[in-house]
Design an enzyme around this catalytic site. Structure first.
Site: not given
Length: 185
Positions: A97, A142, A146, A46
């Site tokens: 990432l 998750h 962010h 994602g």
């Protein structure tokens, strides 16, 4: 479409407030296209807009993680709101990432219900319930984190947090790119 540079911790932009999308226009569609190309190139599960330097409240989920076919488009969630989290939880290692090569155990709800808007501006609800191998509910939580400026590093204690921060501060762009390509999200 273009592959965008992934914002890595400890860059402060990851802590910037995100803003709601009022209208799904050409600029939003272009951003989502770039996010998809970036996520697929990095082999992530994602990606949130904030991770590519955009403050819009948008995230995407890999189609296979979302239970779709490999060649289907990514699941796009605009202005997502978590409506329900199950009380049942499990702990599993997560990567990100924006934290290349870093994996930490994170406790997440097994099930989640999220309301969002799609690229046509229509509201929809998605529900996910993960088994031990499942990743969809975890990925939704998750990526939503962010958007509320909660990062992977916030899931660990102060000693581990300092170790991760030092490691990422010393990491070159080349090392980060290599780790992203090796591990994904």
């Amino acid at each position: 479409m273009a592959i965008r540079k992934i914002v890595r911790f400890p860059q402060n932009f990851l802590r910037q407030p995100t803003k709601a999308v009022d209208v799904v226009d050409a600029a939003v569609r272009r951003l989502v296209d770039d996010m998809c190309e970036t996520m697929f190139a990095a082999e992530g599960a994602g990606l949130a807009a904030i991770q590519v330097g955009a403050s819009e409240r948008i995230f995407i989920i890999d189609p296979q993680v979302a239970g779709r076919q490999k060649n289907d488009p990514a699941l796009v969630l605009i202005n997502p709101v978590i409506e329900h989290l199950t009380p049942e939880t499990h702990v599993k290692d997560e990567g990100c990432l924006s934290f290349p090569g870093i994996f930490v155990p994170v406790k997440r709800s097994i099930g989640v219900r999220v309301r969002a808007m799609d690229l046509d501006g229509k509201s929809f609800v998605v529900e996910a319930s993960d088994t031990t191998e499942g990743l969809f509910a975890r990925a939704l939580q998750h990526e939503h984190d962010h958007l509320i400026n909660k990062l992977l590093i916030d899931q660990v204690g102060p000693v581990k947090r300092q170790m991760i921060k030092r490691k990422l501060e010393r990491m070159t762009d080349e090392e980060a790119e290599r780790l992203i390509m090796e591990h994904g999200d």
